[in-house]
Design a protein around this motif. Structure first.
Motif, PDB file in Angstrom:
ATOM      1  N   ALA A  99       0.828  -1.204   0.000  1.00  0.00           N
ATOM      2  CA  ALA A  99       0.000   0.000   0.000  1.00  0.00           C
ATOM      3  C   ALA A  99       0.862   1.253   0.000  1.00  0.00           C
ATOM      4  CB  ALA A  99      -0.923   0.001   1.213  1.00  0.00           C
ATOM      5  N   ASP A 100       0.289   2.312  -0.549  1.00  0.00           N
ATOM      6  CA  ASP A 100       0.841   3.670  -0.483  1.00  0.00           C
ATOM      7  C   ASP A 100       2.219   3.791  -1.121  1.00  0.00           C
ATOM      8  OD1 ASP A 100      -1.488   4.323   0.860  1.00  0.00           O
ATOM      9  OD2 ASP A 100      -0.585   3.983   2.830  1.00  0.00           O
ATOM     10  N   ILE A 101       2.375   3.249  -2.329  1.00  0.00           N
ATOM     11  CA  ILE A 101       3.635   3.423  -3.064  1.00  0.00           C
ATOM     12  C   ILE A 101       3.377   3.990  -4.467  1.00  0.00           C
ATOM     13  CG2 ILE A 101       4.923   1.681  -1.783  1.00  0.00           C
ATOM     14  CD1 ILE A 101       3.623   0.848  -5.244  1.00  0.00           C
ATOM     15  N   MET A 102       2.091   4.252  -4.815  1.00  0.00           N
ATOM     16  CA  MET A 102       1.743   4.778  -6.131  1.00  0.00           C
ATOM     17  C   MET A 102       1.504   6.279  -6.064  1.00  0.00           C
ATOM     18  SD  MET A 102      -0.970   1.964  -7.622  1.00  0.00           S
ATOM     19  CE  MET A 102      -1.680   3.288  -8.619  1.00  0.00           C
ATOM     20  N   THR A 103       2.103   7.032  -7.014  1.00  0.00           N
ATOM     21  CA  THR A 103       1.877   8.471  -7.127  1.00  0.00           C
ATOM     22  C   THR A 103       1.467   8.776  -8.564  1.00  0.00           C
ATOM     23  OG1 THR A 103       3.582   8.906  -5.476  1.00  0.00           O
ATOM     24  CG2 THR A 103       2.835  10.769  -6.808  1.00  0.00           C
ATOM     25  N   PRO A 104       0.189   9.120  -8.809  1.00  0.00           N
ATOM     26  CA  PRO A 104      -0.243   9.418 -10.168  1.00  0.00           C
ATOM     27  C   PRO A 104      -0.073  10.899 -10.511  1.00  0.00           C
ATOM     28  CG  PRO A 104      -2.146   9.315  -8.734  1.00  0.00           C
ATOM     29  CD  PRO A 104      -0.946   9.034  -7.867  1.00  0.00           C
ATOM     30  N   SER A 153      -0.930   7.191  -2.548  1.00  0.00           N
ATOM     31  CA  SER A 153      -1.903   6.407  -1.783  1.00  0.00           C
ATOM     32  C   SER A 153      -2.507   5.330  -2.678  1.00  0.00           C
ATOM     33  CB  SER A 153      -3.003   7.311  -1.236  1.00  0.00           C
ATOM     34  OG  SER A 153      -4.019   6.577  -0.616  1.00  0.00           O
ATOM     35  N   ASN A 154      -2.541   4.106  -2.188  1.00  0.00           N
ATOM     36  CA  ASN A 154      -3.160   3.000  -2.922  1.00  0.00           C
ATOM     37  C   ASN A 154      -3.298   1.793  -2.008  1.00  0.00           C
ATOM     38  OD1 ASN A 154      -0.005   2.902  -3.553  1.00  0.00           O
ATOM     39  ND2 ASN A 154      -0.756   0.796  -3.627  1.00  0.00           N
ATOM     40  N   PHE A 184      -4.100  -1.902 -11.906  1.00  0.00           N
ATOM     41  CA  PHE A 184      -3.933  -0.824 -10.945  1.00  0.00           C
ATOM     42  C   PHE A 184      -5.301  -0.413 -10.407  1.00  0.00           C
ATOM     43  CE2 PHE A 184       0.231   0.407 -13.084  1.00  0.00           C
ATOM     44  CZ  PHE A 184       1.003  -0.003 -12.011  1.00  0.00           C
ATOM     45  N   PRO A 185      -5.395   0.003  -9.134  1.00  0.00           N
ATOM     46  CA  PRO A 185      -6.675   0.437  -8.562  1.00  0.00           C
ATOM     47  C   PRO A 185      -7.030   1.849  -9.031  1.00  0.00           C
ATOM     48  CG  PRO A 185      -4.926   0.719  -6.956  1.00  0.00           C
ATOM     49  CD  PRO A 185      -4.297   0.036  -8.140  1.00  0.00           C
ATOM     50  N   PRO A 186      -8.289   2.288  -8.829  1.00  0.00           N
ATOM     51  CA  PRO A 186      -8.672   3.661  -9.177  1.00  0.00           C
ATOM     52  C   PRO A 186      -7.830   4.675  -8.394  1.00  0.00           C
ATOM     53  CG  PRO A 186     -10.611   2.308  -8.774  1.00  0.00           C
ATOM     54  CD  PRO A 186      -9.427   1.501  -8.317  1.00  0.00           C
TER      55      PRO A 186
END
Length: 446
Positions: free
Chosen positions: A104-109, A130-131, A140-142
């Motif tokens: 969790a929390d390693i994605m930055t769009p 946040s993910n 990938f999640p929304p």
């Protein structure tokens, strides 16, 4: 079951401005990605997307479909306003490019939203790091990204989803850029921008604050339209008196004139451009008193009284509204009544008032409900003896942009007590996941 209730009661007051909020919550409402905002022409859109996984993944580019929607914090801005844009990707075209599960929390769009219509360009948007956890090779999640832009042109402005990039920070720093295959993507939102509001800086000063009946008072003004004909008029409470004259503003918008005041009940003096009082093109009233010098007969006493101006205010009968329930698989309209709102206009001036409302999206464990799915049918009653008569707003969607619940017009004499209400209806899609959803309906009096 859908409901409209308040978790916290919020009310702000300022001279002639009141705000009250109702929190919205319920059980069976709109599924994520299916909202439509009628007033702002908002919709989720899907478009072909070309995504390039990081080279270390050793897999070819992905040509898939992205589903996204765009919302704004103000669908009816004016030129010069700053608008906050939210670009929500509900279904990304790409996924975790490696077999390793991502925590969790390693994605930055990051990404861009595209402007069209009256104003063109692009908006840089960024999402939080946040993910939820993502399994190896899983989609990938929304995610959501936000940014701002300044309105530079009046008219209809379209907003479309643009390119985006998903950056992951786990073991290695990796990027998965995704571009719109056939730009621009479909329009997700249309907003209507109005012209810039011109501030009214007009001002007047009186040479004296009082005088005998028939005395002339010097009135000076500034910041009026150069060369405009300006009416100087006495005011008795909210009504104008027969004491009037006109002057002409000079090339700088200034003037100086003499107004003869004979009406004993005069309480002030105004100056305005045009054929009738308009608060946007006038100044005043400046306080003025006519001294009653009528001789008092022998063995008599002169008795005086004054009426003090009050305020514009509102109260609501409650801060919780329970809507009827709807069934999963059937959907329909969850209905109820807005708590009655009592407006008291005790200002004693010429201005009317407007009571408007806007609602946020409904959020819950299974997604969101579009604000445009809440509609109302307003009603308004006027207490007997009130100088003004209130008018209910038009029925229809409330939405993010807002709608009018009730109002009274400007007039020579305004004021009174009024009760506003509305029949509420929340349109629920048939297969909306059961659960509690919440939002906030805010009423503003001005």
């Amino acid at each position: 079951m859908a409901s409209l209730r308040s978790s916290t009661r919020r009310r702000r007051w300022a001279a002639t401005l009141g705000v009250t909020a109702l929190a919205v919550s319920g059980a069976t409402v709109l599924a994520p990605g299916a909202q439509a905002q009628a007033q702002a022409a908002m919709a989720a859109v899907s478009f072909p997307t070309h995504c390039v996984p990081p080279p270390i993944a050793g897999i070819p580019p992905i040509d898939g479909t992205t589903t996204a929607e765009i919302t704004v914090d103000n669908a009816t801005p004016k030129v010069g306003d700053t608008v906050t844009v939210t670009y929500k990707v509900t279904s990304p075209a790409a996924g975790n490019p490696v077999d390793i599960a991502l925590p969790a929390d390693i994605m930055t769009p990051t990404g861009k939203a595209t402007l069209g219509g009256a104003q063109t360009g692009s908006i840089n948007v960024t999402g939080p790091k946040s993910n939820p956890p993502v399994a190896g090779k899983a989609p990938f999640p929304p995610f959501s990204m936000t940014g701002t832009f300044t309105v530079t042109a009046a008219g209809s402005i379209t907003l479309s989803p643009g390119d985006y990039n998903i950056h992951t920070s786990y073991i290695m720093e990796l990027d998965t850029p995704c571009t719109v295959t056939n730009p621009p993507a479909p329009v997700s939102l249309t907003i209507v921008a109005g012209p810039q509001t011109v501030p009214n800086d007009r001002a007047i000063q009186l040479g004296t604050a009082s005088g005998n009946p028939g005395d002339a008072v010097t009135v000076t003004g500034s910041k009026f339209t150069p060369g405009a004909t300006v009416t100087l008029a006495g005011r008795s409470g909210a009504a104008e008196t027969a004491d009037k004259t006109t002057v002409t503003a000079d090339s700088n918008g200034s003037f100086s004139g003499q107004l003869t005041v004979s009406t004993l009940g005069t309480t002030g003096i105004v100056a305005y451009e045009g054929g009738a009082w308009d608060s946007s093109k006038g100044a005043g009233p400046a306080a003025y008193t006519v001294i009653d010098n009528t001789p008092i007969p022998a063995n008599s006493q002169k008795i005086g009284a004054s009426v003090a101006a009050g305020t514009l205010s509102m109260t609501q009968a409650g801060d919780s509204v329970q809507l009827t329930s709807v069934d999963y698989g059937q959907g329909g309209n969850a209905t109820g009544d807005l708590n009655a709102v009592t407006v008291k206009d005790f200002r004693g001036g010429p201005a009317g008032w407007s009571l408007t409302g806007k609602v946020t999206d409904f959020t819950g464990p299974a997604g969101t409900i579009g604000a445009g799915r809440l509609s109302w049918t307003p009603s308004c009653t006027t207490k007997s003896g009130s100088p003004s008569t209130c008018v209910p707003g038009s029925g229809g969607a409330v939405g993010l942009a807002g709608a009018t619940l009730a109002s009274t017009p400007n007039g020579a004499a305004t004021g009174g007590e009024f009760t506003a209400g509305a029949k509420l209806s929340l349109n629920v899609p048939a297969f909306t996941a059961p659960g509690d959803y919440s939002g906030v309906l805010t009423l503003t009096l001005s």
